[in-house]
Design an enzyme around this catalytic site. Sequence first.
Site, short mmCIF file in Angstrom:
data_model
loop_
_atom_site.label_atom_id
_atom_site.label_comp_id
_atom_site.label_asym_id
_atom_site.label_seq_id
_atom_site.Cartn_x
_atom_site.Cartn_y
_atom_site.Cartn_z
N LYS A 42 9.17 45.69 14.33
CA LYS A 42 10.50 46.29 14.09
C LYS A 42 10.61 46.75 12.63
O LYS A 42 11.07 47.86 12.36
CB LYS A 42 11.60 45.28 14.42
CG LYS A 42 11.78 45.08 15.93
CD LYS A 42 12.64 43.87 16.28
CE LYS A 42 12.62 43.64 17.79
NZ LYS A 42 13.25 42.38 18.20
N GLN A 60 16.43 37.53 15.61
CA GLN A 60 15.37 37.47 16.63
C GLN A 60 15.55 36.22 17.51
O GLN A 60 15.70 35.11 16.99
CB GLN A 60 13.99 37.47 15.96
CG GLN A 60 12.83 37.47 16.92
CD GLN A 60 12.75 38.74 17.76
OE1 GLN A 60 12.94 39.85 17.26
NE2 GLN A 60 12.49 38.58 19.05
N ASP A 99 21.74 44.84 18.47
CA ASP A 99 21.16 44.27 19.70
C ASP A 99 22.12 44.42 20.88
O ASP A 99 21.72 44.25 22.03
CB ASP A 99 20.88 42.77 19.50
CG ASP A 99 19.40 42.48 19.34
OD1 ASP A 99 18.58 43.35 19.71
OD2 ASP A 99 19.07 41.38 18.86
#
Length: 299
Positions: free
Chosen positions: A59, A103, A126
Amino acid sequence: MSARTIRARIIDGKAIAAELRAAAAAEVPRIAATLGLVPGLAVVLVGENPASKTYVGAKSRAVIEAGMRPFDHHLAAGANEAELIALVQRLNADPAVHGILVQMPLPPQIDAARVIASVDPDKDVDGFHPLNAGRLATGLPALAPCTPIGCVKLAKTVHASLAGLDAVVIGRSNIVGKPLLQLLLAENATVTIAHSRTRDLPALCRRADLLFAAIGRAEVVRGDWIKPGATVVDVGINRIPHGDKSRIVGDVCFSEAVEVAGAITPVPGGVGPMTIACLLVNTLRAACMQAGLRAPSIV
Ligand code: NAP
Protein backbone atom coordinates in the site's frame (compact mmCIF):
# COMPACT_ATOMS: atom_id res chain seq x y z
CA MET A 1 -15.47 -26.25 -31.96
CA SER A 2 -16.94 -28.22 -29.02
CA ALA A 3 -18.46 -26.47 -26.00
CA ARG A 4 -15.57 -27.81 -23.85
CA THR A 5 -13.06 -25.78 -25.84
CA ILE A 6 -14.87 -22.47 -25.22
CA ARG A 7 -13.07 -21.05 -22.23
CA ALA A 8 -14.04 -18.02 -20.21
CA ARG A 9 -12.47 -14.65 -20.84
CA ILE A 10 -9.96 -14.05 -18.05
CA ILE A 11 -10.55 -10.70 -16.36
CA ASP A 12 -7.06 -9.27 -15.96
CA GLY A 13 -7.31 -7.53 -12.58
CA LYS A 14 -3.62 -6.69 -12.64
CA ALA A 15 -3.88 -4.71 -15.89
CA ILE A 16 -7.20 -3.08 -14.94
CA ALA A 17 -5.76 -2.09 -11.54
CA ALA A 18 -2.63 -0.65 -13.22
CA GLU A 19 -4.86 1.56 -15.42
CA LEU A 20 -6.82 2.72 -12.38
CA ARG A 21 -3.62 3.48 -10.46
CA ALA A 22 -2.32 5.50 -13.42
CA ALA A 23 -5.62 7.39 -13.61
CA ALA A 24 -5.43 8.14 -9.88
CA ALA A 25 -1.81 9.31 -10.25
CA ALA A 26 -2.84 11.62 -13.10
CA GLU A 27 -5.32 13.37 -10.78
CA VAL A 28 -2.67 14.20 -8.15
CA PRO A 29 -1.07 17.14 -10.06
CA ARG A 30 -4.53 18.49 -10.89
CA ILE A 31 -5.44 18.54 -7.20
CA ALA A 32 -2.04 20.01 -6.31
CA ALA A 33 -2.53 22.80 -8.88
CA THR A 34 -6.13 23.53 -7.87
CA LEU A 35 -5.86 23.25 -4.11
CA GLY A 36 -2.15 23.31 -3.32
CA LEU A 37 -2.41 20.01 -1.50
CA VAL A 38 -1.01 16.54 -1.98
CA PRO A 39 -3.36 13.70 -0.96
CA GLY A 40 -1.91 11.91 2.07
CA LEU A 41 -2.62 8.40 3.32
CA ALA A 42 -1.70 7.19 6.81
CA VAL A 43 -1.27 3.43 7.16
CA VAL A 44 -1.09 2.07 10.71
CA LEU A 45 0.29 -1.38 11.43
CA VAL A 46 0.21 -2.97 14.88
CA GLY A 47 2.48 -5.95 15.47
CA GLU A 48 4.49 -8.18 13.18
CA ASN A 49 1.90 -10.28 11.27
CA PRO A 50 3.87 -11.17 8.09
CA ALA A 51 0.84 -10.98 5.75
CA SER A 52 -0.13 -7.58 7.22
CA LYS A 53 3.45 -6.33 6.78
CA THR A 54 3.36 -7.37 3.12
CA TYR A 55 0.00 -5.62 2.54
CA VAL A 56 1.12 -2.46 4.32
CA GLY A 57 4.35 -2.35 2.31
CA ALA A 58 2.44 -2.76 -0.96
CA LYS A 59 0.00 0.00 0.00
CA SER A 60 2.78 2.44 0.92
CA ARG A 61 4.64 1.73 -2.35
CA ALA A 62 1.44 2.33 -4.33
CA VAL A 63 0.85 5.64 -2.52
CA ILE A 64 4.38 6.85 -3.36
CA GLU A 65 4.10 5.68 -7.00
CA ALA A 66 0.85 7.64 -7.35
CA GLY A 67 2.60 10.82 -6.15
CA MET A 68 0.64 10.91 -2.88
CA ARG A 69 2.18 11.33 0.58
CA PRO A 70 2.59 8.24 2.76
CA PHE A 71 2.46 8.47 6.56
CA ASP A 72 3.50 5.06 7.88
CA HIS A 73 3.09 4.19 11.56
CA HIS A 74 4.13 0.95 13.20
CA LEU A 75 3.15 0.13 16.78
CA ALA A 76 4.58 -2.81 18.72
CA ALA A 77 2.53 -6.02 19.00
CA GLY A 78 1.95 -5.24 22.70
CA ALA A 79 0.51 -1.76 22.05
CA ASN A 80 -2.76 -1.13 23.85
CA GLU A 81 -6.05 0.18 22.51
CA ALA A 82 -5.66 3.64 24.11
CA GLU A 83 -2.27 4.14 22.39
CA LEU A 84 -3.70 3.15 19.02
CA ILE A 85 -6.77 5.35 19.40
CA ALA A 86 -4.57 8.28 20.49
CA LEU A 87 -2.53 7.83 17.29
CA VAL A 88 -5.71 7.68 15.18
CA GLN A 89 -6.93 10.89 16.85
CA ARG A 90 -3.65 12.65 16.02
CA LEU A 91 -4.05 11.54 12.40
CA ASN A 92 -7.71 12.69 12.43
CA ALA A 93 -6.47 16.16 13.42
CA ASP A 94 -3.56 16.31 10.94
CA PRO A 95 -4.59 18.35 7.85
CA ALA A 96 -1.87 16.67 5.71
CA VAL A 97 -3.53 13.27 6.26
CA HIS A 98 -6.63 12.76 4.11
CA GLY A 99 -7.04 9.02 4.54
CA ILE A 100 -6.41 6.67 7.48
CA LEU A 101 -6.14 2.92 7.23
CA VAL A 102 -5.59 0.72 10.29
CA GLN A 103 -4.40 -2.65 9.03
CA MET A 104 -6.54 -5.59 10.24
CA PRO A 105 -6.40 -7.97 12.03
CA LEU A 106 -5.42 -6.24 15.26
CA PRO A 107 -3.85 -8.07 18.23
CA PRO A 108 -6.40 -9.62 20.62
CA GLN A 109 -6.01 -6.97 23.35
CA ILE A 110 -7.44 -4.33 20.97
CA ASP A 111 -11.14 -4.04 20.10
CA ALA A 112 -11.20 -3.48 16.33
CA ALA A 113 -14.75 -2.05 16.40
CA ARG A 114 -13.71 0.72 18.83
CA VAL A 115 -10.65 1.56 16.70
CA ILE A 116 -12.73 1.69 13.50
CA ALA A 117 -15.23 3.97 15.23
CA SER A 118 -12.39 6.32 16.27
CA VAL A 119 -11.41 7.10 12.66
CA ASP A 120 -12.85 10.36 11.32
CA PRO A 121 -15.54 9.11 8.86
CA ASP A 122 -14.31 11.66 6.28
CA LYS A 123 -10.83 10.01 6.40
CA ASP A 124 -12.14 6.44 6.57
CA VAL A 125 -10.68 5.24 3.25
CA ASP A 126 -11.34 1.61 4.25
CA GLY A 127 -15.06 2.42 4.44
CA PHE A 128 -15.43 0.39 7.64
CA HIS A 129 -16.83 3.14 9.91
CA PRO A 130 -20.49 2.52 10.86
CA LEU A 131 -21.39 5.98 9.56
CA ASN A 132 -20.03 5.13 6.10
CA ALA A 133 -21.72 1.69 6.18
CA GLY A 134 -25.00 3.42 7.04
CA ARG A 135 -24.57 6.08 4.38
CA LEU A 136 -23.82 3.40 1.78
CA ALA A 137 -26.89 1.39 2.85
CA THR A 138 -29.14 4.44 2.63
CA GLY A 139 -27.85 5.60 -0.74
CA LEU A 140 -25.97 8.66 0.54
CA PRO A 141 -22.46 9.54 -0.69
CA ALA A 142 -20.05 7.37 1.33
CA LEU A 143 -16.51 6.08 1.43
CA ALA A 144 -17.10 2.38 0.65
CA PRO A 145 -14.72 -0.54 1.29
CA CYS A 146 -12.06 -0.98 -1.40
CA THR A 147 -12.39 -4.70 -2.17
CA PRO A 148 -16.11 -4.60 -3.08
CA ILE A 149 -15.57 -1.40 -5.10
CA GLY A 150 -12.91 -3.34 -7.03
CA CYS A 151 -15.29 -6.29 -7.55
CA VAL A 152 -17.93 -4.03 -9.10
CA LYS A 153 -15.36 -2.30 -11.30
CA LEU A 154 -14.18 -5.70 -12.57
CA ALA A 155 -17.75 -6.83 -13.32
CA LYS A 156 -18.29 -3.59 -15.23
CA THR A 157 -15.37 -4.37 -17.52
CA VAL A 158 -17.55 -7.25 -18.78
CA HIS A 159 -21.02 -5.67 -18.58
CA ALA A 160 -21.44 -1.99 -19.45
CA SER A 161 -24.48 -2.02 -17.15
CA LEU A 162 -25.31 -4.38 -14.28
CA ALA A 163 -28.96 -3.23 -14.24
CA GLY A 164 -31.40 -6.12 -14.00
CA LEU A 165 -28.71 -8.79 -13.81
CA ASP A 166 -29.12 -11.53 -11.18
CA ALA A 167 -26.17 -11.26 -8.80
CA VAL A 168 -25.33 -13.76 -6.07
CA VAL A 169 -22.80 -12.79 -3.40
CA ILE A 170 -21.49 -15.64 -1.24
CA GLY A 171 -20.30 -14.20 2.08
CA ARG A 172 -21.81 -11.58 4.40
CA SER A 173 -18.79 -9.99 6.08
CA ASN A 174 -18.76 -6.26 6.81
CA ILE A 175 -15.66 -5.78 4.66
CA VAL A 176 -16.73 -7.66 1.51
CA GLY A 177 -20.18 -9.30 1.29
CA LYS A 178 -22.45 -6.67 2.83
CA PRO A 179 -20.94 -3.59 1.15
CA LEU A 180 -20.79 -5.52 -2.14
CA LEU A 181 -24.53 -6.15 -1.80
CA GLN A 182 -25.10 -2.39 -1.40
CA LEU A 183 -22.83 -1.42 -4.30
CA LEU A 184 -24.55 -3.94 -6.60
CA LEU A 185 -27.98 -2.68 -5.55
CA ALA A 186 -26.81 0.84 -6.38
CA GLU A 187 -25.97 -0.51 -9.87
CA ASN A 188 -29.56 -1.84 -10.09
CA ALA A 189 -28.58 -5.52 -10.04
CA THR A 190 -31.01 -7.96 -8.38
CA VAL A 191 -28.92 -9.22 -5.48
CA THR A 192 -29.08 -12.34 -3.32
CA ILE A 193 -26.59 -12.75 -0.48
CA ALA A 194 -25.65 -16.27 0.64
CA HIS A 195 -23.72 -17.55 3.66
CA SER A 196 -22.89 -20.70 5.59
CA ARG A 197 -26.56 -21.33 6.48
CA THR A 198 -27.88 -20.94 2.93
CA ARG A 199 -29.82 -23.98 1.70
CA ASP A 200 -28.86 -25.51 -1.66
CA LEU A 201 -26.11 -23.02 -2.48
CA PRO A 202 -25.24 -24.72 -5.81
CA ALA A 203 -28.81 -24.23 -7.11
CA LEU A 204 -28.82 -20.60 -5.97
CA CYS A 205 -25.49 -19.93 -7.70
CA ARG A 206 -26.71 -21.52 -10.94
CA ARG A 207 -29.25 -18.67 -11.24
CA ALA A 208 -26.58 -15.99 -11.15
CA ASP A 209 -25.52 -13.88 -14.12
CA LEU A 210 -22.91 -12.43 -11.75
CA LEU A 211 -21.39 -14.67 -9.09
CA PHE A 212 -19.15 -13.19 -6.37
CA ALA A 213 -17.39 -15.59 -3.99
CA ALA A 214 -16.09 -14.11 -0.70
CA ILE A 215 -16.04 -17.20 1.48
CA GLY A 216 -12.46 -17.70 2.61
CA ARG A 217 -12.43 -21.44 1.81
CA ALA A 218 -10.44 -22.98 -1.01
CA GLU A 219 -12.28 -23.92 -4.21
CA VAL A 220 -15.76 -24.29 -2.69
CA VAL A 221 -17.55 -23.12 -5.85
CA ARG A 222 -17.46 -25.89 -8.44
CA GLY A 223 -17.91 -25.70 -12.21
CA ASP A 224 -21.41 -27.19 -12.08
CA TRP A 225 -22.54 -24.38 -9.71
CA ILE A 226 -22.05 -21.83 -12.49
CA LYS A 227 -24.59 -20.76 -15.08
CA PRO A 228 -23.02 -21.11 -18.54
CA GLY A 229 -21.70 -17.70 -19.64
CA ALA A 230 -21.91 -16.13 -16.17
CA THR A 231 -19.35 -13.64 -14.87
CA VAL A 232 -17.45 -14.99 -11.85
CA VAL A 233 -15.53 -12.70 -9.48
CA ASP A 234 -13.43 -14.63 -6.96
CA VAL A 235 -12.47 -12.62 -3.87
CA GLY A 236 -10.94 -15.53 -1.95
CA ILE A 237 -7.27 -15.76 -1.03
CA ASN A 238 -6.52 -19.22 0.37
CA ARG A 239 -3.11 -20.81 0.85
CA ILE A 240 -3.15 -24.58 0.23
CA PRO A 241 -0.35 -27.17 0.38
CA HIS A 242 1.37 -27.79 -2.96
CA GLY A 243 4.07 -30.46 -2.78
CA ASP A 244 6.57 -29.27 -0.14
CA LYS A 245 5.44 -25.70 -0.66
CA SER A 246 2.08 -23.92 -0.85
CA ARG A 247 0.12 -21.97 -3.40
CA ILE A 248 -2.69 -19.42 -3.40
CA VAL A 249 -6.12 -20.38 -4.72
CA GLY A 250 -9.49 -18.66 -4.68
CA ASP A 251 -12.89 -19.68 -3.36
CA VAL A 252 -13.77 -20.92 -6.87
CA CYS A 253 -12.35 -24.06 -8.49
CA PHE A 254 -10.80 -22.13 -11.37
CA SER A 255 -9.97 -25.11 -13.63
CA GLU A 256 -13.65 -26.17 -13.65
CA ALA A 257 -15.19 -22.70 -13.64
CA VAL A 258 -13.14 -21.48 -16.60
CA GLU A 259 -14.84 -24.12 -18.77
CA VAL A 260 -18.35 -22.84 -17.95
CA ALA A 261 -18.20 -19.13 -17.12
CA GLY A 262 -18.25 -16.35 -19.71
CA ALA A 263 -15.67 -14.34 -17.78
CA ILE A 264 -13.72 -15.03 -14.60
CA THR A 265 -11.14 -13.39 -12.35
CA PRO A 266 -8.00 -15.43 -11.64
CA VAL A 267 -6.44 -15.83 -8.18
CA PRO A 268 -3.95 -14.29 -7.84
CA GLY A 269 -4.20 -11.40 -10.31
CA GLY A 270 -7.94 -10.68 -10.12
CA VAL A 271 -9.57 -8.87 -7.22
CA GLY A 272 -6.38 -8.53 -5.12
CA PRO A 273 -4.64 -5.82 -7.21
CA MET A 274 -7.90 -3.87 -7.46
CA THR A 275 -8.09 -3.42 -3.69
CA ILE A 276 -4.95 -1.25 -3.57
CA ALA A 277 -5.95 0.68 -6.70
CA CYS A 278 -9.34 1.45 -5.11
CA LEU A 279 -7.58 2.55 -1.92
CA LEU A 280 -5.79 5.24 -3.97
CA VAL A 281 -9.09 6.27 -5.51
CA ASN A 282 -10.71 6.50 -2.05
CA THR A 283 -7.77 8.60 -0.81
CA LEU A 284 -8.21 11.01 -3.73
CA ARG A 285 -11.92 11.13 -3.06
CA ALA A 286 -11.40 11.82 0.65
CA ALA A 287 -8.88 14.60 -0.11
CA CYS A 288 -11.31 16.23 -2.56
CA MET A 289 -14.24 15.94 -0.13
CA GLN A 290 -12.23 17.51 2.69
CA ALA A 291 -11.18 20.39 0.44
CA GLY A 292 -14.67 20.93 -1.00
CA LEU A 293 -13.47 19.99 -4.52
CA ARG A 294 -15.53 17.87 -6.91
CA ALA A 295 -14.27 14.26 -6.84
CA PRO A 296 -12.40 13.16 -9.99
CA SER A 297 -14.43 11.31 -12.62
CA ILE A 298 -12.53 8.03 -12.03
CA VAL A 299 -14.12 7.78 -8.57
P1 NAP B 1 -15.18 -13.79 6.49
O1 NAP B 1 -15.38 -12.58 7.34
O2 NAP B 1 -14.60 -15.02 7.10
O3 NAP B 1 -16.60 -14.17 5.86
C1 NAP B 1 -16.79 -15.34 5.12
C2 NAP B 1 -18.23 -15.47 4.73
O4 NAP B 1 -18.35 -16.70 3.99
C3 NAP B 1 -19.19 -15.56 5.91
O5 NAP B 1 -20.33 -14.77 5.66
C4 NAP B 1 -19.55 -17.05 5.99
O6 NAP B 1 -20.88 -17.31 6.41
C5 NAP B 1 -19.44 -17.45 4.52
N1 NAP B 1 -19.14 -18.86 4.39
C6 NAP B 1 -18.17 -19.59 5.02
N2 NAP B 1 -18.22 -20.87 4.62
C7 NAP B 1 -19.22 -20.98 3.74
C8 NAP B 1 -19.76 -22.03 2.98
N3 NAP B 1 -19.24 -23.28 3.04
N4 NAP B 1 -20.80 -21.78 2.18
C9 NAP B 1 -21.32 -20.55 2.10
N5 NAP B 1 -20.85 -19.47 2.77
C10 NAP B 1 -19.81 -19.71 3.59
O7 NAP B 1 -14.29 -13.47 5.22
P2 NAP B 1 -14.02 -12.08 4.41
O8 NAP B 1 -13.20 -11.19 5.25
O9 NAP B 1 -15.29 -11.58 3.83
O10 NAP B 1 -13.08 -12.63 3.25
C11 NAP B 1 -13.51 -13.63 2.34
C12 NAP B 1 -12.36 -14.05 1.47
O11 NAP B 1 -11.93 -12.93 0.72
C13 NAP B 1 -11.12 -14.52 2.24
O12 NAP B 1 -10.48 -15.53 1.47
C14 NAP B 1 -10.24 -13.30 2.27
O13 NAP B 1 -8.85 -13.63 2.36
C15 NAP B 1 -10.55 -12.70 0.94
N6 NAP B 1 -10.32 -11.26 0.87
C16 NAP B 1 -9.62 -10.81 -0.20
C17 NAP B 1 -9.40 -9.46 -0.36
C18 NAP B 1 -8.65 -8.99 -1.56
O14 NAP B 1 -8.14 -7.89 -1.56
N7 NAP B 1 -8.60 -9.77 -2.62
C19 NAP B 1 -9.87 -8.55 0.59
C20 NAP B 1 -10.62 -9.04 1.64
C21 NAP B 1 -10.85 -10.40 1.77
P3 NAP B 1 -21.40 -16.99 7.91
O15 NAP B 1 -21.58 -15.51 7.95
O16 NAP B 1 -22.68 -17.72 7.98
O17 NAP B 1 -20.34 -17.48 8.83
